[in-house]
Write an enzyme that holds these catalytic residues in place. Structure first.
Site, short mmCIF file in Angstrom:
data_model
loop_
_atom_site.label_atom_id
_atom_site.label_comp_id
_atom_site.label_asym_id
_atom_site.label_seq_id
_atom_site.Cartn_x
_atom_site.Cartn_y
_atom_site.Cartn_z
N GLU A 164 -2.47 -16.19 -2.93
CA GLU A 164 -1.12 -14.95 -3.40
C GLU A 164 -0.66 -15.13 -4.60
O GLU A 164 -0.74 -16.17 -4.84
CB GLU A 164 -0.56 -13.41 -2.25
CG GLU A 164 0.55 -13.00 -3.92
CD GLU A 164 -0.18 -11.61 -3.67
OE1 GLU A 164 -1.20 -10.99 -3.01
OE2 GLU A 164 -0.15 -11.94 -5.63
N CYS A 203 -10.38 -0.84 -4.08
CA CYS A 203 -10.48 0.50 -4.57
C CYS A 203 -10.84 1.12 -5.84
O CYS A 203 -10.22 1.50 -6.36
CB CYS A 203 -8.75 0.11 -4.68
SG CYS A 203 -8.16 -0.75 -5.72
N TYR A 244 -5.93 -12.16 -1.89
CA TYR A 244 -4.95 -11.41 -2.32
C TYR A 244 -4.26 -11.05 -1.53
O TYR A 244 -4.78 -9.77 -0.70
CB TYR A 244 -6.14 -10.27 -3.73
CG TYR A 244 -7.17 -10.99 -3.87
CD1 TYR A 244 -7.38 -10.51 -4.96
CD2 TYR A 244 -8.27 -11.74 -3.67
CE1 TYR A 244 -7.94 -11.28 -6.03
CE2 TYR A 244 -9.86 -11.93 -4.49
CZ TYR A 244 -9.40 -11.56 -5.51
OH TYR A 244 -10.61 -11.84 -6.80
N ASP A 294 -9.26 -8.55 -0.33
CA ASP A 294 -8.55 -6.73 -0.79
C ASP A 294 -7.72 -6.96 -2.33
O ASP A 294 -7.22 -6.99 -2.68
CB ASP A 294 -7.17 -6.58 0.29
CG ASP A 294 -6.41 -5.38 -0.08
OD1 ASP A 294 -7.48 -4.89 -1.30
OD2 ASP A 294 -5.12 -4.99 0.40
N GLN A 328 0.62 -0.94 -0.16
CA GLN A 328 -0.11 0.08 0.41
C GLN A 328 0.39 1.42 0.01
O GLN A 328 1.67 0.84 0.23
CB GLN A 328 -0.91 -0.15 1.26
CG GLN A 328 -1.59 -1.36 1.20
CD GLN A 328 -2.80 -1.49 0.34
OE1 GLN A 328 -3.45 0.49 -0.73
NE2 GLN A 328 -3.88 -2.18 0.56
N1 SAH Z 1 -3.30 -7.03 1.12
C1 SAH Z 1 -2.45 -6.85 0.30
C2 SAH Z 1 -3.08 -6.95 -1.05
C3 SAH Z 1 -4.06 -5.94 -1.63
S1 SAH Z 1 -3.19 -5.65 -3.32
C4 SAH Z 1 -2.13 -5.31 1.00
O1 SAH Z 1 -3.10 -5.04 1.34
O2 SAH Z 1 -1.16 -5.26 0.84
C5 SAH Z 1 -4.00 -7.14 -4.26
C6 SAH Z 1 -3.23 -8.42 -4.23
O3 SAH Z 1 -3.98 -9.70 -4.96
C7 SAH Z 1 -1.71 -7.98 -4.72
O4 SAH Z 1 -0.63 -8.16 -4.37
C8 SAH Z 1 -2.18 -8.60 -6.21
O5 SAH Z 1 -0.89 -9.70 -6.84
C9 SAH Z 1 -2.76 -10.36 -6.19
N2 SAH Z 1 -3.70 -10.43 -6.87
C10 SAH Z 1 -4.17 -10.25 -8.10
N3 SAH Z 1 -5.10 -10.76 -8.60
C11 SAH Z 1 -5.02 -11.77 -8.04
C12 SAH Z 1 -5.45 -13.04 -8.07
N4 SAH Z 1 -6.69 -13.54 -8.92
N5 SAH Z 1 -5.37 -14.38 -7.02
C13 SAH Z 1 -4.63 -13.60 -5.55
N6 SAH Z 1 -4.07 -12.83 -5.25
C14 SAH Z 1 -4.20 -11.66 -6.77
#
Ligand code: SAH
Length: 455
Positions: free
Chosen positions: A338, A413, A317, A386, A288
């Site tokens: 992830e 977001c 995620y 997320d 973030q």
């Molecule tokens: N919760 C974390 C990351 C949120 S961003 C934080 O707040 O820091 C969203 C994340 O989802 C990213 O790391 C991205 O690589 C991952 N992502 C995107 N598409 C995805 C999917 N289909 N399955 C799992 N993760 C995914």
């Protein structure tokens, strides 16, 4: 044959407009006989003199020349370039009004989707500037010199700048120092038309608490002449630097980072802290960008989940594990998913770093892993999501419906995909009472929010 456009205005026509609304991307809205015109640099309640720049079948665009009646919410802008480049498209709107705008945006999409969910006032920052812990800056040749700045909106025309207004000032300083070093060493900037040159972009991340600083130099090929001198100069002129990484991006496209990289000097990761936990972050992992508000956001997610210590939580995620690990001490077990390999490695490492033993992380797509877990009969009490701007996959939501956790915490977001997904959750028997917007990106039109869904 071109179809004739029937619009109440003509291109290049200059006239007065009364602004009645602000679009989701921060443009003033006016309507002539139901035909919307989006007017740059214009706020609701204002009367502006503007020139029509584009006329489409369904809507048009205009550019403000003169403000005839000013909104009480208008503030003096820091620098026009922050609007021209899209760094701070809302800089002309007073901060309290920005927070209201974001709340209203969520209300609007909920209303359109016929979702009866109360939207709370947006949680803002006391200082809504200089908050970003990360910068991605193009380097191009301008008048024969390697120059840093930002592209003009919808273009690749570089606007030179070293003060980026919404970034940590220490990051701006590092970028300016790096520009000077690059010039002295005559490192050739990237030429995207001829696909020649060396240095394409600079990425900088700085730990809000740790004050560690990671510099990522994105190059077109592996060759980086005078790397040794470059590192020596960086060390002496940017003393906070703890890592210098070279990322190689040979592609012709717009992607900023390439897939391969090497450590030129220092640590391979950046250390930072969130809610009292330590996190190591790889250059390619998501993290973030607003550390102060991230803590507000995560705390909100923890609070609405009302954790009792007995739960199994799925953090889909999960990135480098920040949310799951922040929840770990409040629950029985955390299972993260992830898709980026480096991020999963970071998450596992971060669990160890903090002595957390009840969290594990799986590499894969959330929708696929969720289906597998569901088939295996996994029991979970809380699912936290997320996702990126495109939101959740429908099959993910169906799988959650079958796993049947008591609660789903949705961090979003993008209000548009949030509304779409909440409707799909509705079909699985999940409803929400309220949504809490949190301002993660002041001065921009981005809207982040937390919503609790229960069965
Ligand atoms: N919760 C974390 C990351 C949120 S961003 C934080 O707040 O820091 C969203 C994340 O989802 C990213 O790391 C991205 O690589 C991952 N992502 C995107 N598409 C995805 C999917 N289909 N399955 C799992 N993760 C995914």
């Amino acid at each position: 044959m071109k179809t004739k456009i029937e619009a109440p205005i003509e291109k290049n026509e200059q006239r007065q407009f009364e602004i009645t609304d602000l679009s989701y991307d921060g443009l003033g809205v006016t309507k002539i006989d139901h035909y919307p015109i989006f007017v740059s640099d214009a706020l609701p309640g204002e009367i502006v003199e503007a020139v029509v720049t584009k006329v489409g079948q369904k809507y048009g665009f205009a550019k403000t020349k003169k403000i005839l009646k000013k909104s009480a919410d208008r503030v003096t802008v820091e620098n026009r370039q922050y609007t021209q480049t899209g760094i701070a498209p809302l800089q002309h709107l007073a901060y309290p009004a920005q927070l209201q705008f974001k709340q209203k945006q969520v209300e609007n999409v909920f209303q359109k989707a016929q979702l009866a969910i109360n939207v709370l006032p947006t949680l803002g920052m006391s200082d809504p500037t200089h908050y970003r812990n990360k910068a991605q800056i193009p380097v191009r040749n301008l008048n024969g010199q390697a120059t840093v700045g930002f592209f003009r909106k919808r273009s690749h025309q570089l606007v030179p700048m070293t003060d980026f207004f919404i970034q940590d000032p220490e990051i701006d300083k590092a970028i300016a120092a790096l520009q000077s070093i690059i010039r002295r060493l005559a490192i050739e900037p990237y030429d995207e038309i001829r696909h020649t040159g060396v240095l394409r972009n600079i990425m900088v991340r700085r730990g809000y608490y740790s004050h560690e600083l990671m510099l990522v130099l994105v190059t077109r090929s592996t060759k980086l002449a005078s790397a040794k001198t470059l590192i020596a100069m960086i060390q002496s002129e940017i003393p906070e630097v703890t890592s210098v990484i070279q990322n190689i991006n040979p592609s012709k496209g717009n992607a900023i980072l390439g897939k391969t990289q090497k450590v030129l000097w220092g640590k391979p990761v950046l250390r930072d802290e969130l809610l009292g936990l330590q996190f190591d972050i790889s250059p390619l992992s998501f993290y973030q960008v607003n550390p102060q508000q991230t803590q507000v956001l995560y705390q909100k997610a923890i609070d609405v989940a009302d954790l009792q210590g007995t739960e199994t939580v799925i953090d889909a995620y999960s990135g480098i594990g920040t949310i799951g690990l922040s929840m770990a001490k409040h629950v029985k077990a955390v299972k993260g998913i992830e898709v980026v390999e480096d991020a999963v490695k970071d998450a596992r490492h971060n669990a160890k770093l903090n002595g957390i033993t009840n969290a594990e992380f799986t590499l894969g797509k959330a929708e696929t892993v969720m289906l597998t877990w569901q088939a295996e009969g996994l029991q979970a009490d809380v699912v936290v999501v997320d996702p990126p701007r495109k939101g959740l996959a429908p099959e993910f939501i169906e799988a959650v419906g079958k796993v049947a956790p008591e609660k789903v915490v949705y961090i979003s977001c993008n209000p548009a995909t949030l509304a779409r997904d909440l409707t799909l959750f509705g079909a699985q028997g999940y409803t929400a009472k309220e949504t809490q917007p949190v301002d993660m990106f002041p001065m921009t039109t981005h809207v982040e929010s937390v919503t609790l869904l229960t069965k």
